[in-house]
Every structure is written in C-alpha cells, then in structure tokens.
Scaffold this active site. Structure first.
Site, mmCIF file in Angstrom:
data_model
loop_
_atom_site.group_PDB
_atom_site.id
_atom_site.type_symbol
_atom_site.label_atom_id
_atom_site.label_comp_id
_atom_site.label_asym_id
_atom_site.label_seq_id
_atom_site.Cartn_x
_atom_site.Cartn_y
_atom_site.Cartn_z
ATOM 1 N N GLU A 11 3.146 7.916 15.467
ATOM 2 C CA GLU A 11 1.595 8.068 15.754
ATOM 3 C C GLU A 11 1.044 6.863 15.064
ATOM 4 O OE1 GLU A 11 -2.640 10.818 15.745
ATOM 5 O OE2 GLU A 11 -0.508 11.411 14.818
ATOM 6 N N GLU A 57 9.600 1.455 11.201
ATOM 7 C CA GLU A 57 10.691 2.476 11.047
ATOM 8 C C GLU A 57 10.209 3.833 10.985
ATOM 9 O OE1 GLU A 57 12.865 5.553 9.476
ATOM 10 O OE2 GLU A 57 12.815 4.311 7.622
ATOM 11 N N GLY A 108 6.868 5.369 8.587
ATOM 12 C CA GLY A 108 5.966 6.633 8.696
ATOM 13 C C GLY A 108 6.159 6.960 9.918
ATOM 14 N N GLY A 151 2.530 4.230 13.708
ATOM 15 C CA GLY A 151 3.180 3.079 13.977
ATOM 16 C C GLY A 151 2.828 2.427 15.600
ATOM 17 N N GLU A 184 8.941 16.233 15.766
ATOM 18 C CA GLU A 184 9.438 16.192 14.415
ATOM 19 C C GLU A 184 8.745 17.018 13.494
ATOM 20 O OE1 GLU A 184 10.770 12.307 11.516
ATOM 21 O OE2 GLU A 184 8.781 12.411 12.605
ATOM 22 N N LYS A 215 0.945 -1.285 -0.008
ATOM 23 C CA LYS A 215 -0.063 0.034 -0.052
ATOM 24 C C LYS A 215 0.789 1.136 -0.161
ATOM 25 C CE LYS A 215 -2.189 2.569 2.849
ATOM 26 N NZ LYS A 215 -2.044 3.824 2.323
ATOM 27 N N GLU A 251 -1.232 7.582 -0.002
ATOM 28 C CA GLU A 251 -2.210 7.962 -0.987
ATOM 29 C C GLU A 251 -1.822 8.703 -2.035
ATOM 30 O OE1 GLU A 251 -4.482 7.611 3.008
ATOM 31 O OE2 GLU A 251 -2.579 7.591 2.433
#
Length: 490
Positions: A231, A250, A228, A233, A385, A175, A178
């Site tokens: 949050e 990661e 990604g 994760g 971040e 996936k 988007e």
C-alpha cells in the site's frame, strides 16, 4: 534513564525544532526505552539540500572506488567491534530473539565488507562498435538516495540500503521506521567515527507523512529505496513522478511453501516452521501459505501442529526464547483481528490463536504460533498479508494444482518446494512466480544473491551486484579513434 535521540545531519547530532517526541517501547514489556524526534518538513528539505551539495562537491562521489571501499571496511570494523551493543538494541527495540539479532548484526557487517569487495573488483566495458569508434560503458552514482526502512529488520534492512548506496558514491538520507530507530542511530554513531565525509549521510526520524513524503516528492532526490507494505509502495510510486526519480520497492508477500507427498516429512515440517515463525512471522518472505499434497495432508498437519505448540515464546533477551514479541500493540491487534477473520471464514484453527499473557509476558505483545488448516483460496487469510505468526495450510491434488494455487495471489516475493524428486522440484519452482525461491530449504540465502519480487511484491532488486546497480546510472562514452569532419551535409 530514558535516552533522548537526536537527528544526524551535516555530521552533527541535533535536536528537532518540533517539540513532539515519539516514545520508543520495548515490545516485550512496554517499557519506554527512548524518545525519538519527529523531523519537520523544513528540516527534511535542509538535509536533502545538504546531501545534494555534498554530492555535487565531489567529496564522496568523486573518490575512487578503492577509497570508498576503505571507508566501507572501516564501518564494518566498527560494527564488528560493537556487535554486542547492536544485538542488545535490536532485541530491546524490535522484540526479536537474541539469536535472530546476532544473525542480523553479523550479516549487516558482512554486507559492508561485501560491497567493499565489489568496489575492489569494479570494472566497466569497452565495446568496439566500428573501425573509427570506441565505446566505453561506465557506472556513475545517481546523486541523493532516499532510504526508507521498515520496523521488522531495522538494522539489516538499513544496511542493505546504506552499503550499496554509499559504495556507488551517492549521498544518503535514511528514514527509519518511527518505532524502531535504535540500531540505526547506533550505525550512524559508528559511521561518524570513520573517514566518511560528514555531510554525506543524514538520519531523519519522523513520520512517513512528513519526512517520507518530503523525501519521495523532492526533485533533489534521485532515487528512493523503500521496504515495507505494498500500500505504501503504491503511494511512493505516485509521489516519485514529480521528477520521474528511480524507485526501488521491496514490498509485501504471501509466499507459498509447497510440500509434495514424496518429501522428507521431518525436513519439510522443520523448514516450514522456520519459514513462518522465524521473526514471529514478521518477515516479508515468510512461507505463510503451506500447500500440502493430499497423500500426506493429515499427517503433515499433525506433526506440524505438535511442533508449533512446542515453540518457546518469550522475551528476546531470554536465551531460551525461540520466538519473540510482536513489534507493537497496534500490529498485535491487527494480527489478532486476522485470526478472528480466519475463524469467521470457516478455516479450521488447529492450534494457537491467542495473545500470551502469562509467565512474565503479561505486559508484552506476544501471540501463540497459530495454524489454520482446510483453507480455501477465496479466504482473506489466504490472500492478504498477515505479517505475524499465523500460517494457513491448503490441500492440493497434483503438480498442476500446486502451481495454480501457489500463483493465486497478487504477491510474488518468495516460495519453496519440498520433494525428493529433484526434476519435479525444479519444474515446479521455475513456474512459481516469485523472485526468491528455495528447494528443500527455506529462508537461507546470502548477500551475494539478488533480493526482490514479482507482481505486487516490488520493483528492482537489493543485494548482490544487482543491489549496487540500483544506485548507479549507466553511461556510454563514445570516442573517435580517427577525428575528422563527418561531412554529413556537404
């Protein structure tokens, strides 16, 4: 003419039953370059079933390592034959510069070659446990691998997952983000031209809340590899408990780049610029916190800001551009919001801080290279971040304080040290709690080395032999060398 993308499953390009489509934009000018489907929960479940059936049939999982290696080399050949197309799509869809896209495309092809090479040298273990027992240690594919990739490196991050997952013998469902599916679609078109069995690899575009969640929760998916935000994760960790599937995460970073006063100043400035402004700062391992020893603090800031102001920002397809666009309007607004937060927190804005709306960039998502100084550890712009071309510079007194400040975040992905004193540099880098580190350089690495972080920067490792291990189960086989009754109960 705007291209209409399709899902790829069971070796066919198919339309989704969902009439809703995602507009895919060029972030340099907001031009709609494609429309992408949004796969449904049912379509995702069907792809998972097809991937599981393919795995259990042995059409790929039971091929020898050398047979799988040959297919990986075919994919690498196809990618190299189509490098220009991949580069063009990456620039157009992601907004990065052509130079960055060229590096990504070349590295992606080399990643397939690397894992083909590992398969050509695959080996197990034989252990002599006692006089009458011999133990074999073998590696086996896990089953169905769900691969969820981010928008900042659409091509490279996809290949970092596809190559080892296929090398191990798994079926895959990928996936993409988007908003950046274009290069991944091209990769699947190229894989479709090789001897890879048609029902082994599936490409599903759509939302994380439907496609991503269905993959993560499915009991027929054996591993989820996600790159990604931290949050998301956490959400994946929770969803994966349904069948206690393996996860590889990661995640985010707020990486320190430590500059001692005995460093070569010009070298440190140069690498610190590359450390944050490469990829417009949209890189998980960016050196977004620069820690500078007090003896050179003011001089470093002056040289650094002068250099940052000279970075040429522009559309990625302009050969003169050194820093490209932010990937989307939503993310650009998030970065600009953090810049405003930094001002309100009392950090000193040395340069940048604005959206660029001139010189043909009026309709694009461009932000000036931004430098904050005189920051403190309690500021949000130091702890959170930002994931953009924004760097914070903090002063430290000595080695002990540098290490304390470096480790004073929830993240632990990367870090760097600059010093002419190699012994000191090694002392410090060993105490930096991060998985990817550098001494007197930044960002440079290779496919042979493991990639991943400490703390809330993730679980597991990509690349190298570690990356292949992520997609394999380890089995012991015990063989009696003298079969006879054990007579335990007699």
């Amino acid at each position: 003419m705007t291209k209409t993308l399709k899902l790829y499953t069971n070796g066919e390009w198919v339309d989704s039953s969902n009439p809703s489509m995602q507009n895919i934009l060029n972030p340099a000018n907001q031009e709609v370059i494609a429309k992408a489907p949004k796969a449904t929960k049912e379509e995702t479940e069907e792809a998972i079933k097809a991937a599981k059936d393919a795995f259990e049939s042995g059409v790929w999982s039971e091929r020898t390592p050398l047979e799988r290696a040959e297919v990986l080399l075919q994919i690498a050949d196809k990618m190299e034959e189509n490098l220009d197309a991949l580069i063009e799509l990456e620039v157009e869809n992601n907004g990065k510069t052509k130079r960055e896209a060229e590096s990504d495309a070349t590295d992606a092809a080399n990643t397939f070659r690397y894992y083909a090479g590992l398969l050509n040298n695959s080996s197990g273990e034989i252990l002599e446990t006692d006089e009458e027992l011999q133990t074999m240690i073998v590696k086996e594919p896990m089953g169905v691998a769900g691969l969820i990739v981010p928008w900042n490196f659409p091509l490279l991050m996809s290949v970092w997952k596809i190559a080892p997952a296929l090398a191990a013998g798994n079926s895959i469902i990928l996936k993409p983000a988007e908003i950046t599916p274009m290069t991944v679609v091209k990769v699947f078109e190229l894989m479709d031209q090789t001897d890879l069995p048609k029902d082994v690899a599936h490409l599903l575009m759509g939302s994380g809340s439907i496609v991503g969640q269905t993959i993560t929760e499915s009991k027929d998916v054996d591993i989820v590899s996600f790159t990604g935000s931290t949050e998301v994760g956490r959400t994946i960790m929770q969803a994966a408990t349904g069948n206690l599937k393996k996860i590889s995460l990661e995640l985010g970073g707020k990486s320190p780049n430590i500059i001692f006063d005995d460093a070569d100043l010009d070298t440190a400035v140069d690498h610190a610029l590359f450390g944050i402004f490469m990829g417009s700062g949209q890189v998980c391992s960016s050196g977004s916190r620069i820690l500078v020893q007090e003896g050179i603090y003011d001089e470093f800031i002056t040289k650094y800001a002068e250099s940052a102001k000279r970075i040429k920002v522009g559309p990625g397809n302009d050969e003169a551009s050194e820093m490209g666009a932010i990937v989307s309007e939503k993310h650009m607004e998030s970065i600009l919001n953090y810049i405003q937060i930094g001002k309100e927190e009392g950090a000193r804005l040395v340069c940048g801080g604005n959206r660029i709306e001139r010189d043909g960039m009026d309709n694009g998502f461009f932000i000036e290279p931004t430098v904050f100084a005189d920051v403190t550890s309690d500021m949000r712009i130091v702890q959170e971040e930002i994931f953009g071309p924004v760097v914070v510079i903090q002063k430290f007194k000595d080695e002990e304080e540098a290490i304390k400040l470096a480790n004073d975040t929830d993240f632990g992905l990367a870090g760097g040290v600059f010093s002419r004193d190699q012994q000191k540099a090694m002392r410090v880098i060993k105490k930096v709690r991060a998985g990817i580190t550098w001494v007197n350089t930044y960002h440079l690495t290779g496919v042979q080395a493991p990639w991943g972080g400490y703390k809330q920067s993730g679980i597991g490792r990509s690349l190298g032999t570690y990356g292949l291990d992520e997609y394999q189960e380890t089995k012991q086989i015990n063989i009696s060398t003298d079969p006879k009754p054990i007579q335990w109960f007699n």
